[in-house]
Design a protein around this motif. Structure first.
Motif, short mmCIF file in Angstrom:
data_model
loop_
_atom_site.label_atom_id
_atom_site.label_comp_id
_atom_site.label_asym_id
_atom_site.label_seq_id
_atom_site.Cartn_x
_atom_site.Cartn_y
_atom_site.Cartn_z
N ARG A 12 38.67 41.99 22.75
CA ARG A 12 39.92 42.41 22.10
C ARG A 12 40.75 41.19 21.74
O ARG A 12 41.02 40.33 22.56
N SER A 13 41.14 41.14 20.46
CA SER A 13 41.98 40.07 19.92
C SER A 13 42.42 40.54 18.53
O SER A 13 41.82 41.46 17.97
N GLU A 14 43.42 39.90 17.98
CA GLU A 14 43.84 40.25 16.62
C GLU A 14 42.71 40.03 15.61
O GLU A 14 42.71 40.63 14.55
N ALA A 15 41.73 39.20 15.94
CA ALA A 15 40.67 38.86 14.99
C ALA A 15 39.36 39.62 15.22
O ALA A 15 38.42 39.48 14.45
N THR A 16 39.28 40.43 16.29
CA THR A 16 38.04 41.15 16.59
C THR A 16 38.07 42.56 16.01
O THR A 16 39.08 42.99 15.45
N HIS A 19 41.27 45.47 17.62
CA HIS A 19 42.48 44.67 17.51
C HIS A 19 43.77 45.48 17.54
O HIS A 19 44.84 44.92 17.53
N THR A 24 38.68 50.21 13.34
CA THR A 24 38.41 49.26 12.27
C THR A 24 37.43 49.88 11.29
O THR A 24 36.37 50.35 11.70
N GLU A 57 40.30 40.64 26.99
CA GLU A 57 41.27 40.00 26.10
C GLU A 57 40.76 38.58 25.84
O GLU A 57 40.98 37.67 26.63
N THR A 101 34.77 37.32 15.71
CA THR A 101 35.75 37.71 14.69
C THR A 101 35.11 38.60 13.63
O THR A 101 33.94 38.49 13.32
#
Length: 109
Positions: A12-16, A19, A24, A57, A101
């Motif tokens: 989990r990340s803004e780029a995965t 997000h 998605t 994370e 990503t």
């Protein structure tokens, strides 16, 4: 892992892929589903309670943290297209980051 825990988690990340609260769409995975990790096996101390919705994370500045330790030298993963692979501890962190990503534009060897 301890009873009731799993080491298979989503990054989990803004780029995965994972997000936010919404899913998605495939069109958002511009790196391609065969180049994007959906699930990965983390080190035992990052294991989560199986039925609890918890994730890894990921710190994209240090994408190998949580995947390897002194004993764990491989991390199995599944791509967004359903295929699987294994990261090796001695792989370049850049390749692992590129595969975590969804839309980084990196070329994945």
């Amino acid at each position: 892992s301890a009873a009731g825990r799993t080491r298979m988690v989503v990054p989990r990340s803004e780029a995965t892929i994972f997000h936010g609260q919404e899913g998605t769409a495939f069109k958002e995975i511009t790196d391609g589903s065969s180049n994007t990790v959906a699930i990965v096996n983390v080190v035992p101390d990052r294991a989560v309670i199986w039925p609890k919705p918890a994730d890894w994370e990921v710190d994209l500045e240090n994408p190998i943290e949580g995947l390897f330790d002194d004993k764990i030298k491989e991390a199995a993963f599944s791509r967004a297209d359903g295929s699987t692979g294994v990261f090796q501890a001695d792989e370049a962190a850049g390749r692992i980051k590129a595969m975590l990503t969804r839309a980084g534009g990196e070329i994945v060897p």
